[in-house]
Design an enzyme around this catalytic site. Structure first.
Site, PDB file in Angstrom:
ATOM      1  N   HIS A 370      -1.639   8.042   4.490  1.00  0.00           N
ATOM      2  CA  HIS A 370      -0.442   7.738   3.703  1.00  0.00           C
ATOM      3  C   HIS A 370       0.613   8.822   3.697  1.00  0.00           C
ATOM      4  CE1 HIS A 370      -1.462   3.969   1.580  1.00  0.00           C
ATOM      5  NE2 HIS A 370      -2.710   4.357   1.781  1.00  0.00           N
ATOM      6  N   LYS A 567      12.233  12.704  -1.593  1.00  0.00           N
ATOM      7  CA  LYS A 567      12.878  11.410  -1.878  1.00  0.00           C
ATOM      8  C   LYS A 567      14.357  11.585  -2.216  1.00  0.00           C
ATOM      9  CE  LYS A 567       8.609   9.060  -3.451  1.00  0.00           C
ATOM     10  NZ  LYS A 567       8.570   7.739  -2.787  1.00  0.00           N
ATOM     11  N   THR A 669       7.549   1.056  -0.474  1.00  0.00           N
ATOM     12  CA  THR A 669       7.386  -0.374  -0.761  1.00  0.00           C
ATOM     13  C   THR A 669       8.420  -0.802  -1.801  1.00  0.00           C
ATOM     14  OG1 THR A 669       5.652   0.217  -2.347  1.00  0.00           O
ATOM     15  CG2 THR A 669       4.936  -0.616  -0.189  1.00  0.00           C
ATOM     16  N   LYS A 673      10.663  -4.409  -2.336  1.00  0.00           N
ATOM     17  CA  LYS A 673      10.814  -5.187  -3.574  1.00  0.00           C
ATOM     18  C   LYS A 673      12.293  -5.448  -3.865  1.00  0.00           C
ATOM     19  CE  LYS A 673       6.881  -2.575  -5.342  1.00  0.00           C
ATOM     20  NZ  LYS A 673       6.578  -1.360  -6.132  1.00  0.00           N
TER      21      LYS A 673
HETATM   22  C1  LIG Z   1       6.574  -0.076  -5.807  1.00  0.00           C
HETATM   23  C2  LIG Z   1       6.323   0.989  -6.771  1.00  0.00           C
HETATM   24  C3  LIG Z   1       6.305   2.324  -6.363  1.00  0.00           C
HETATM   25  C4  LIG Z   1       6.593   2.757  -4.940  1.00  0.00           C
HETATM   26  O1  LIG Z   1       7.974   2.990  -4.815  1.00  0.00           O
HETATM   27  P1  LIG Z   1       8.592   3.764  -3.554  1.00  0.00           P
HETATM   28  O2  LIG Z   1      10.061   3.597  -3.730  1.00  0.00           O
HETATM   29  O3  LIG Z   1       8.106   3.051  -2.338  1.00  0.00           O
HETATM   30  O4  LIG Z   1       8.157   5.161  -3.631  1.00  0.00           O
HETATM   31  C5  LIG Z   1       6.067   3.307  -7.305  1.00  0.00           C
HETATM   32  N1  LIG Z   1       5.850   2.993  -8.598  1.00  0.00           N
HETATM   33  C6  LIG Z   1       5.878   1.720  -9.024  1.00  0.00           C
HETATM   34  C7  LIG Z   1       5.667   1.438 -10.468  1.00  0.00           C
HETATM   35  C8  LIG Z   1       6.107   0.679  -8.136  1.00  0.00           C
HETATM   36  O5  LIG Z   1       6.116  -0.586  -8.573  1.00  0.00           O
END
Ligand SMILES: *Cc1c(COP(=O)(O)O)cnc(C)c1O
Length: 822
Positions: A370, A567, A669, A673
């Protein structure tokens, strides 16, 4: 050989209860399960009763699926993960059983509001971020695509901390999600296994003097007790099990000590066991190198393996067929100690020789990497590993000898390359490299996006990849569309059903039929109305909780994820400060109203990340309070980002910020979303953004900045951030304002070191990407101001994101890694 799956007739069909039936089931549950009647029931009691009703309905499917797997001798998947970021389960269960509407009506007939009790359900946060959420999405998708699976993890009494913002600073509070019990789980006291630590290894010799086997004699013992939660897939096609382990003492109280007057000492065993499942380490892509962490890793790995071996033996009577009937997946290196543990069970307990055990082990395990960040690559000091797990240390050495022998005898590796392949890091203090251990013990090692997989081959695992060239493969991450569209965005789901029918509910790739509606003005208006309603909901929440008023007609620009320098929340904040300066100095210009939302937790030990949270809040305070801005820019930090917050924020976004330094985000991820919910992405060519661009098309995504190879090249060469900053007056102004205390007048030096870091080294290339980022933001403004064009692009994002479903990811794992039919 993969056989194709035939639909089973024995599984119960989904029934469609009417509201009256459900209402009477809720009343029965309230009376006999909660032990209350309607006159004294609290909202929490109604929640419990509702969960019991839906859980009972799930259990029928659970038992038949389990029976079928047994009778058909199906291969099972075991997903080992130290984290499951589950969130709330009730709505998901209603939605997957297709009883949301009758349940809402049933509760209303009893005077209960479904939405109100739903918010009382604790948000199960047994994970840090993306890695843990992936495990939760995978559990749901495995049930949906009908893969027989168990998830294995730890039942942390305190999961991820609750974040409060006090005076702009992050404050961590314990999240006690089990305070009211947990209505979903089944405690399985009878399913418990002993876990040992420490002690010594004895050799047993046969009569002829030959070494027969090794016996580990641990000094300490605890029990791992199973707690099971049923995981229901879409339309209850299958129900799988999430089995979480809790630590229990073998002797709850040491009576000898108690009777001798040592009342505290008598509880020592109990406290030690309790500690194993007490807290989740709150470090994401960051060091978590404490002894308790290694104990947690071994604790859940051995309990899971003992469970798996026992299940296999009771069904098949031998272990040679384990790889044919069980695929064990390692979610990152946290369960990598399972590799020597399976070897130990096969050799020391079940009498196999090394080579047979090694063959079975490699054919059974697969591993997902990861991260490539050096600070997140797990390794343990040899002395600690040896003290805690003496037999495993011997086995690691034996595996290492085998692997290094293979490498040397090929004559293809230099001394340095052999050293890189070794399971033991020899320079500095000697350490066990968990990534190398997971790699050599697995037949498959996958990355989580195409770019990340390539970088794995070129960097951390370059030499191991040369030694075992057929092992590394790519499986780009995905998200479950049930939680991340159908459940969290009912408005968009209803609109899509009107337009293209219901097929996309069963097969999310069918959502591509929405594409042709991008050119339909009436549809675009309806789409905009849905987005507007979702934004209004978020605006109301922010007004209620934080007292900040934001205008739902402004562009909602959202960056929510763990706070980490790679990030680059700092890049976003710097751009906000530069924009603030521009709005003030050019009041005559036609500025586009924008709200910048931030949210996310910082590891408590991560100084700069916590400072970045404070900076976002300091900037928010000044910008939001400045009348010269006339509300054209607002900055909002939403506290305690978690799955429940994500479910409200994703559907309310116009712009999704995915701006990591290229080469550093393995996949992401959150990016998926947002886009599935109709946000446009502004991002770098990093992680899965690369593949999102290919799917949504170049015109429907805003890409800027250095690419991964360019970042690597600058780092190798002589990168001069100071020269870049001095050549960009807007950036230089923003940095100097922050550095000189414009946003922290009572503590003007607060950000001096953070800003000096940009001048001096700027490892994350904030300066290098600033100009391109700011220019791209002005391009975003221009497109936003042609709202028909913006909405068309947003609709195309929704239509083209189906491929990023975790159903697709799981099908690929099933076919290409686990060899199970789908
Ligand atoms: C999807 C999700 C993440 C991952 O977010 P990234 O932008 O990919 O780092 C982290 N925390 C929560 C609560 C999520 O739903």
């Amino acid at each position: 050989m993969t056989r194709t799956k035939t639909l089973s007739a024995s599984l119960p069909a989904l029934d469609h209860p009417d509201p009256q039936t459900l209402a009477s089931e809720v009343l029965m549950a309230l009376k006999y399960r909660v032990g209350k009647d309607t006159t004294v029931a609290t909202p929490y009691d109604w929640l419990t009763a509702s969960i019991k009703v839906v859980r009972d309905r799930i259990i029928d499917h659970w038992i038949s699926a389990t029976k079928e797997t047994y009778e058909q001798q199906e291969k099972r998947v075991y997903y080992l993960s130290l984290e499951f970021l589950i969130g709330r389960l009730m709505r998901d269960a209603f939605s997957n059983l297709d009883i949301m509407d009758p349940m809402r009506e049933a509760l209303a007939s009893l005077g209960v509001d479904l939405d109100e009790i739903a918010t009382l359900e604790p948000d199960a946060a047994l994970g840090n971020g993306g890695l843990g959420r992936l495990a939760a999405c995978f559990m749901e998708s495995m049930a949906t695509v009908d893969v027989p699976a168990h998830g294995y993890g730890i039942r942390y009494a305190n999961g991820m901390f609750r974040q409060e913002i006090q005076d702009g600073w992050q404050v961590e509070l314990p999240e006690t999600w089990l305070d009211h019990g947990n209505s979903w789980e089944f405690e399985r006291r009878e399913r418990s296994f002993e876990v040992g630590f420490g002690g010594s290894v004895e050799s047993v010799t046969a009569k002829d003097g030959r070494l027969e086997r090794h016996v580990w004699k641990p000094l300490e013992h605890v029990l791992a007790v199973a707690y099971d939660t049923p995981v229901v897939g879409w339309k209850a096609k299958r129900v799988n099990t999430l089995r979480l382990w809790s630590g229990m003492p073998v002797d709850p109280i040491l009576l000898d000590k108690f009777n001798a007057g040592d009342h505290i000492g008598a509880l020592a065993e109990s406290n030690k066991a309790d500690a194993l499942s007490r807290v989740l380490y709150p470090a994401d892509s960051h060091k978590a190198g404490q002894e308790l962490r290694l104990r947690q890793e071994y604790f859940f790995s051995t309990a899971s393996l003992q469970d798996i071996v026992q299940r296999h033996l009771s069904q098949y009577g031998e272990l040679a067929s384990l790889p044919d009937k069980a695929a064990i997946h390692l979610n990152d290196t946290h369960p990598a100690v399972a590799v020597p543990e399976l070897m130990r069970l096969l050799m020391d307990v079940h009498g196999m020789d090394f080579s047979q055990a090694w063959d079975i082990t490699k054919r059974t395990f697969a591993y997902t990497n990861h991260t490539l960040l050096p600070e997140a690559l797990e390794s343990w000091p040899v002395p600690l590993f040896e003290r805690l797990l003496p037999r495993h240390m011997q086995i690691v050495y034996a595996i290492n000898a085998e692997v290094l022998q293979e490498a040397r005898s090929s004559n293809r590796f230099s001394g340095d390359q052999i050293a890189a392949i070794s399971l033991i890091q020899e320079n500095g203090d000697r350490r066990v490299r968990m990534g190398n251990l997971a790699f050599v013990g697995s037949h498959s090692i996958n990355g989580v996006s195409a770019l990340h997989t390539e970088l794995m081959k070129q960097t951390v695992f370059a030499d191991l990849h040369r030694l075992y060239p057929d092992r590394i493969n790519n499986k780009t991450n995905g998200i479950t569309p049930r939680r991340w569209l159908i459940q969290c965005n009912p408005g968009l789901t209803a609109l899509a059903r009107q337009a293209i029918g219901d097929r996309f509910l069963d097969d999310i790739e069918a959502i591509k039929e929405l594409d042709r509606f991008a050119g339909d003005a009436a549809f675009r208006d309806k789409f905009a109305a849905v987005k507007r309603a979702n934004k209004t909901r978020l605006a109301n929440l922010v007004a209620d909780r934080l007292g900040i008023r934001v205008d739902p007609s402004a562009l909602f620009d959202i960056q929510i994820k763990r706070i980490h320098e790679y990030k680059r929340q700092l890049l976003n904040i710097l751009e906000a400060v530069a924009l603030y300066d521009q709005i003030r100095s050019h009041p005559e210009k036609d500025w586009t109203p924008r709200v910048k939302f931030f949210g996310g937790k910082a590891a408590p030990s991560y100084h700069n990340a916590k400072l970045i949270i404070k900076l976002a809040n300091d900037v928010a305070k000044v910008v939001n309070g400045d009348p010269a801005v006339r509300g054209l820019l607002k900055v909002v930090f939403v506290p305690n980002y978690n799955v429940s917050a994500a479910e409200i924020m994703m559907p309310a976004a116009d712009l999704s910020e995915q701006i990591s330094t290229a080469g550093m985000e393995a996949s992401g991820t959150g990016n998926m979303k947002f886009a599935l919910n109709g946000a446009l992405t502004i991002g770098t060519l990093d992680g899965a953004n690369v593949e999102m661009k290919e799917h949504v098309g170049d015109d429907n995504i805003f890409i800027f900045g250095l690419k991964a190879d360019e970042v690597a090249e600058r780092r190798r060469g002589d990168y001069q951030p100071r020269a870049i900053i001095e050549a960009l007056p807007e950036l230089a102004q923003a940095i100097s304002a922050i550095s000189s205390g414009v946003f922290s007048p009572h503590d003007p030096d607060r950000y001096r070191d953070l800003m000096n870091g940009l001048y001096d080294s700027d490892w994350f290339m904030v300066a290098a990407d600033f100009d391109a980022y700011a220019a791209t933001q002005r391009e975003v403004d221009a497109v936003w101001n042609d709202r028909a064009d913006w909405n068309a692009r947003a609709i195309r994002n929704v239509a083209r994101m189906g491929w990023f479903s975790s159903d697709r990811t799981i099908r690929q794992y099933a076919k290409e890694i686990w060899n199970v039919p789908v």
